[in-house]
Design a protein around this motif. Structure first.
Motif, PDB file in Angstrom:
ATOM      1  N   LEU A   4       0.829  -1.194   0.000  1.00 50.89           N
ATOM      2  CA  LEU A   4       0.000   0.000   0.000  1.00 50.89           C
ATOM      3  C   LEU A   4       0.868   1.250   0.000  1.00 50.89           C
ATOM      4  O   LEU A   4       1.931   1.270   0.618  1.00 50.89           O
ATOM      5  N   SER A   5       0.371   2.285  -0.658  1.00 47.61           N
ATOM      6  CA  SER A   5       1.045   3.577  -0.581  1.00 47.61           C
ATOM      7  C   SER A   5       0.696   4.201   0.768  1.00 47.61           C
ATOM      8  O   SER A   5      -0.213   3.749   1.471  1.00 47.61           O
ATOM      9  N   ASP A   6       1.408   5.265   1.120  1.00 45.86           N
ATOM     10  CA  ASP A   6       1.124   5.943   2.382  1.00 45.86           C
ATOM     11  C   ASP A   6      -0.309   6.470   2.402  1.00 45.86           C
ATOM     12  O   ASP A   6      -1.020   6.345   3.405  1.00 45.86           O
ATOM     13  N   THR A   7      -0.735   7.063   1.284  1.00 53.00           N
ATOM     14  CA  THR A   7      -2.090   7.613   1.205  1.00 53.00           C
ATOM     15  C   THR A   7      -3.129   6.516   1.380  1.00 53.00           C
ATOM     16  O   THR A   7      -4.116   6.696   2.104  1.00 53.00           O
ATOM     17  N   GLN A   8      -2.924   5.372   0.740  1.00 55.36           N
ATOM     18  CA  GLN A   8      -3.866   4.262   0.873  1.00 55.36           C
ATOM     19  C   GLN A   8      -3.929   3.774   2.313  1.00 55.36           C
ATOM     20  O   GLN A   8      -5.010   3.511   2.843  1.00 55.36           O
ATOM     21  N   ALA A   9      -2.778   3.653   2.964  1.00 52.36           N
ATOM     22  CA  ALA A   9      -2.742   3.184   4.344  1.00 52.36           C
ATOM     23  C   ALA A   9      -3.457   4.166   5.273  1.00 52.36           C
ATOM     24  O   ALA A   9      -4.195   3.752   6.174  1.00 52.36           O
ATOM     25  N   ILE A  10      -3.279   5.464   5.043  1.00 51.55           N
ATOM     26  CA  ILE A  10      -3.951   6.473   5.864  1.00 51.55           C
ATOM     27  C   ILE A  10      -5.464   6.392   5.672  1.00 51.55           C
ATOM     28  O   ILE A  10      -6.229   6.449   6.641  1.00 51.55           O
ATOM     29  N   LEU A  11      -5.901   6.246   4.411  1.00 54.43           N
ATOM     30  CA  LEU A  11      -7.340   6.143   4.139  1.00 54.43           C
ATOM     31  C   LEU A  11      -7.953   4.935   4.834  1.00 54.43           C
ATOM     32  O   LEU A  11      -9.017   5.034   5.450  1.00 54.43           O
ATOM     33  N   LEU A  12      -7.282   3.787   4.733  1.00 53.05           N
ATOM     34  CA  LEU A  12      -7.812   2.574   5.359  1.00 53.05           C
ATOM     35  C   LEU A  12      -7.803   2.678   6.883  1.00 53.05           C
ATOM     36  O   LEU A  12      -8.765   2.289   7.550  1.00 53.05           O
TER      37      LEU A  12
END
Length: 171
Positions: A4-12
């Protein structure tokens, strides 16, 4: 393990902290236009997030006519960031369709068309391949090179001075 990208991890992670699992509103650490749309699209594609109909004042991702659609984390999304065990994945998720069903009604890819043509006993002429795919000759030759790199035994044959291609028979 899903990368996961950082943005994806933050969203999840932010969605997992909400009782309803909604990914909206976006966390304040993600700036609007800061790649959030691309990250959401990737999460939807990987089935780590899903779109569901929302009612009332729930945050809306998009509207489809009269239907408001929100974004929510899936169990697979929770597992991807370590917020749930893989054993918690439910069986109520839609199973992947079998290849026969998945291909029903779909047009074959151009490379599948090439494989079908050169798989015939006599193979196919270069002109037949370019006509069937709509590719220019150099693109067709590059595709054949790609097939060779993937392990297909493609051979070039000449018949009456005309170039053709076929897959060599297995020994």
């Amino acid at each position: 393990m899903t990368k996961l990208s950082d943005t994806q991890a933050i969203l999840l992670a932010s969605a997992c902290q909400r009782a309803d699992g909604s990914m909206l509103p976006l966390p304040t650490s993600i700036k609007p236009g800061g790649g959030a749309a691309k990250a959401v699209a990737a999460l939807l594609r990987q089935q780590l997030a899903e779109e569901r109909e929302v009612v009332g004042g729930a945050p809306v991702h998009r509207t489809d006519g009269d239907i408001s659609v929100g974004l929510f984390v899936t169990t697979a999304g929770r597992v991807a960031i370590g917020m749930a065990d893989a054993s918690e994945q439910t069986t109520n998720t839609t199973p992947a369709p079998s290849p026969e069903i998945a291909d029903a009604g779909k047009t074959p890819t151009k490379i599948a068309t090439v494989l079908a043509l050169i798989g015939r006993p006599d193979g196919a002429l270069a002109s037949e391949l370019t006509e069937a795919t709509g590719w220019l000759p150099h693109t067709m030759r590059a595709a054949l090179t790609g097939l060779r790199k993937k392990g297909h035994a493609v051979e070039r044959v000449k018949c009456s001075g005309v170039t053709g291609y076929r897959i060599m028979a297995a020994a």
